[in-house]
Each structure stands twice: as C-alpha cells, then as structure tokens.
Design a protein around this motif. Structure first.
Motif, PDB file in Angstrom:
ATOM      1  N   GLU A 131       0.828  -1.210   0.000  1.00 44.84           N
ATOM      2  CA  GLU A 131       0.000   0.000   0.000  1.00 44.84           C
ATOM      3  C   GLU A 131       0.860   1.258   0.000  1.00 44.84           C
ATOM      4  N   ASP A 132       1.949   1.234   0.783  1.00 39.32           N
ATOM      5  CA  ASP A 132       2.812   2.417   0.870  1.00 39.32           C
ATOM      6  C   ASP A 132       3.460   2.727  -0.477  1.00 39.32           C
ATOM      7  N   ILE A 133       3.899   1.676  -1.182  1.00 37.69           N
ATOM      8  CA  ILE A 133       4.544   1.893  -2.481  1.00 37.69           C
ATOM      9  C   ILE A 133       3.537   2.443  -3.488  1.00 37.69           C
ATOM     10  N   ALA A 134       2.314   1.920  -3.494  1.00 33.47           N
ATOM     11  CA  ALA A 134       1.287   2.405  -4.421  1.00 33.47           C
ATOM     12  C   ALA A 134       0.967   3.876  -4.155  1.00 33.47           C
ATOM     13  N   ILE A 135       0.846   4.250  -2.879  1.00 30.64           N
ATOM     14  CA  ILE A 135       0.552   5.652  -2.532  1.00 30.64           C
ATOM     15  C   ILE A 135       1.706   6.550  -2.937  1.00 30.64           C
ATOM     16  N   ALA A 136       2.945   6.103  -2.662  1.00 34.29           N
ATOM     17  CA  ALA A 136       4.119   6.914  -3.005  1.00 34.29           C
ATOM     18  C   ALA A 136       4.225   7.112  -4.512  1.00 34.29           C
ATOM     19  N   ASP A 137       3.944   6.058  -5.310  1.00 34.93           N
ATOM     20  CA  ASP A 137       3.994   6.187  -6.766  1.00 34.93           C
ATOM     21  C   ASP A 137       2.937   7.159  -7.270  1.00 34.93           C
ATOM     22  N   ALA A 138       1.748   7.108  -6.675  1.00 32.62           N
ATOM     23  CA  ALA A 138       0.674   8.014  -7.098  1.00 32.62           C
ATOM     24  C   ALA A 138       1.024   9.464  -6.775  1.00 32.62           C
ATOM     25  N   LEU A 139       1.560   9.712  -5.591  1.00 36.97           N
ATOM     26  CA  LEU A 139       1.938  11.076  -5.214  1.00 36.97           C
ATOM     27  C   LEU A 139       3.038  11.617  -6.109  1.00 36.97           C
ATOM     28  N   GLN A 140       3.999  10.737  -6.470  1.00 36.64           N
ATOM     29  CA  GLN A 140       5.075  11.169  -7.364  1.00 36.64           C
ATOM     30  C   GLN A 140       4.535  11.490  -8.751  1.00 36.64           C
ATOM     31  N   GLU A 141       3.593  10.691  -9.227  1.00 38.94           N
ATOM     32  CA  GLU A 141       3.012  10.934 -10.550  1.00 38.94           C
ATOM     33  C   GLU A 141       2.205  12.231 -10.579  1.00 38.94           C
ATOM     34  N   LEU A 142       1.479  12.521  -9.499  1.00 34.71           N
ATOM     35  CA  LEU A 142       0.650  13.723  -9.445  1.00 34.71           C
ATOM     36  C   LEU A 142       1.439  14.959  -9.039  1.00 34.71           C
ATOM     37  N   GLY A 143       2.600  14.743  -8.428  1.00 37.37           N
ATOM     38  CA  GLY A 143       3.374  15.877  -7.949  1.00 37.37           C
ATOM     39  C   GLY A 143       2.739  16.542  -6.740  1.00 37.37           C
ATOM     40  N   LEU A 144       2.060  15.743  -5.893  1.00 37.44           N
ATOM     41  CA  LEU A 144       1.353  16.280  -4.732  1.00 37.44           C
ATOM     42  C   LEU A 144       1.930  15.690  -3.455  1.00 37.44           C
ATOM     43  N   ASP A 145       1.611  16.319  -2.322  1.00 40.95           N
ATOM     44  CA  ASP A 145       1.996  15.804  -1.016  1.00 40.95           C
ATOM     45  C   ASP A 145       0.870  14.944  -0.447  1.00 40.95           C
ATOM     46  N   ARG A 146       1.210  14.136   0.557  1.00 41.39           N
ATOM     47  CA  ARG A 146       0.206  13.273   1.177  1.00 41.39           C
ATOM     48  C   ARG A 146      -0.920  14.091   1.787  1.00 41.39           C
ATOM     49  N   ASP A 147      -0.612  15.303   2.181  1.00 40.38           N
ATOM     50  CA  ASP A 147      -1.603  16.166   2.817  1.00 40.38           C
ATOM     51  C   ASP A 147      -2.619  16.718   1.817  1.00 40.38           C
TER      52      ASP A 147
END
Length: 283
Positions: free
Chosen positions: A12-28
């Motif tokens: 789950e952590d890797i999927a979330i990190a990949d999505a944030l990197q693709e969108l250029g957004l922070d977890r917040d």
C-alpha cells in the motif's frame, strides 16, 4: 473539481508513493482509499498487488473574460541614434555592476557556509545567538539519524517559551535554522529541532487522537473533523491512519485553519446497495 487516480503496487505504501510522485502532490493534498490490500501468497502463488484510489482536488478553470477593444496607442517617437547609444552604454554598465554585486554576494554567502556539517559549528552558533536574543539559555545536543537528518534537542529552564502554543515557536525556530544553514548550498540538509522531547510526546498523543477519531467515524458512520493543525501534525495523522482499515483521511481548509477529516469508507456491499435500486417481487 475532484479527480481520482487508481494505482497498484507491491504494498500500500509503495502504491501511494507512486501516485503522489506521478501527481506531484503531497500526502496532505490527497485522500487515500485502499481498494485491495497486498497479498503475499504462498511460495509465490496467489500473490496480488495492493490497489489504492487517490482523490485530489483540481481548481476549476476560470472563464476567459470578454475581450474589450482598446484604442491603439500613438506611435512613439524614434529616439536619435546618439540617445540609443547612450542608453545601451548605461544598460551595459548596470548589467556589469549587477553581475559584480551578485558574484560578491555569492562569495560572501559561500564563505558563511561550513565546509562540512559534521562539526555542527554553524548550527550551534546560530541557535546560541537566536536564543540569547530571546533571553533564553539552553543546552544543545546535536546528532544525525540514519536518514541524514540533523537532530537538535534543547533542554534547560523556560523551555515553554521556546515551544510556544502547540509548538508554533519551535516550528518557527526550526524553519529559520534550516533557511540560514542551507542558504547557498546545492545539497539541502534537513534540521529537526526539539525541546525536552516535545515532538515525540506530541506525536504519541496525535496518534492516539487519530485512532480515537477513526473509531468514532466507524461507529457513527460519518466524517469526523479534527482541530486545525500545522503540516507536520497533519502528516502524523495521515501516516497513523494510512493502514487503518475502513477509514480514509483528507485535509481541508486554508492555512492556518487547515485540518484533517477522517471519513469512513463504504464497503463493497454498501456500494452495491446504494447503486442498485430495490425491485419488488410479485408472487
């Protein structure tokens, strides 16, 4: 406007990190819903990746204002050749002076930077001067963790003045220290400043608060809004509930009143119930 993105990963952590990197957004900036949890399988058989759904907000495109006809300006008079030459010389002289001033300032900034951060001399010197202006004397313990983050722990009397309301003064001191020490450096070093282990104690209480709000969201089946927090505290809440089954988190509002909202996630049965209309059976 709310948009969504599905992403898969080994965990789950890797999927979330990949999505944030693709969108250029922070977890917040996003809301995360775990659609499928990762399965390790047995001897490689039956393994399945994790799948997450990322929800993020995109501002609506403003409508283009109607074009208004503007009167054409009168043609400017052409300056004499001698005026052009004088103007060009002045601009060239100004550019040379600006370059020289920039070079001098850069050298001065570089001279202020430590050749190595191993001694932590600049950090200790800056914090000592800053605290003395606040009328506070404190002992400093400086070290570095496994991730390369420099940690400074302050101890002594009147630490409440350093911490401030909900750590606001401590955050300001940390921000100033990072700015001064990293100014002019190509490689940025993160400096974490704490006082009497305030941050670790605050983090523990935030994790307990996050779990309590998650339980309430599941019990009452409605979203629960937390009090306004800074970006660091919101990150702690998001991380604490990232793998909490049945809830998702998102941030809402503007600084300094931005807060985390904990919401229950509908199960597959609930989604099917709401999406399919009830039919009446006839005997």
């Amino acid at each position: 406007m709310i948009k969504t993105l599905e992403k898969t990963g080994r965990t789950e952590d890797i999927a979330i990190a990949d999505a944030l990197q693709e969108l250029g957004l922070d977890r917040d900036d996003v809301s995360v819903e775990i659609l499928e949890r990762a399965k390790s399988g047995f001897l490689g058989f039956g393994a399945a990746p994790a799948k997450v759904l990322i929800k993020y907000e995109v501002p609506d495109e403003p409508k283009a204002p109607a074009k208004k006809e503007t009167p054409k300006p009168a043609p400017a008079s052409v300056p004499a050749p001698e005026f052009k030459q004088n103007k060009a010389k002045k601009e060239e002289t100004s550019a040379v002076k600006a370059d020289a001033a920039g070079t001098t300032q850069k050298k001065a900034d570089e001279a202020k930077q430590p050749s190595s951060v191993e001694g932590y001399a600049d950090i200790r010197e800056f914090l000592t001067g800053l605290l003395s202006r606040m009328g506070i004397e404190a002992e400093m313990t400086i070290g570095k963790d496994d991730k390369g983050t420099i940690t400074v722990n302050l101890s002594g009397e009147n630490m409440g003045a350093i911490i401030g309301r909900r750590g606001e003064t401590l955050d300001a001191i940390q921000h100033l220290t990072n700015y001064v020490i990293n100014r002019g450096n190509d490689k940025r070093t993160h400096i974490n400043i704490d006082a009497e282990e305030y941050r670790s104690k605050r983090e523990e209480s935030l994790i307990r608060l996050a779990e309590k709000m998650a339980q309430k969201a599941l019990k009452y089946k409605r979203s629960m809004a937390l009090e306004p927090m800074n970006s660091y505290e919101r990150h702690v809440i998001h991380t604490a509930l990232q793998n909490y089954e049945g809830v998702t988190t998102a941030s809402t509002g503007e600084e300094p009143n931005r807060r985390v909202v904990v919401s229950p996630v509908k199960t597959a049965n609930e989604k099917n119930t709401t999406s399919k209309p009830k039919t009446r059976e006839w005997a």
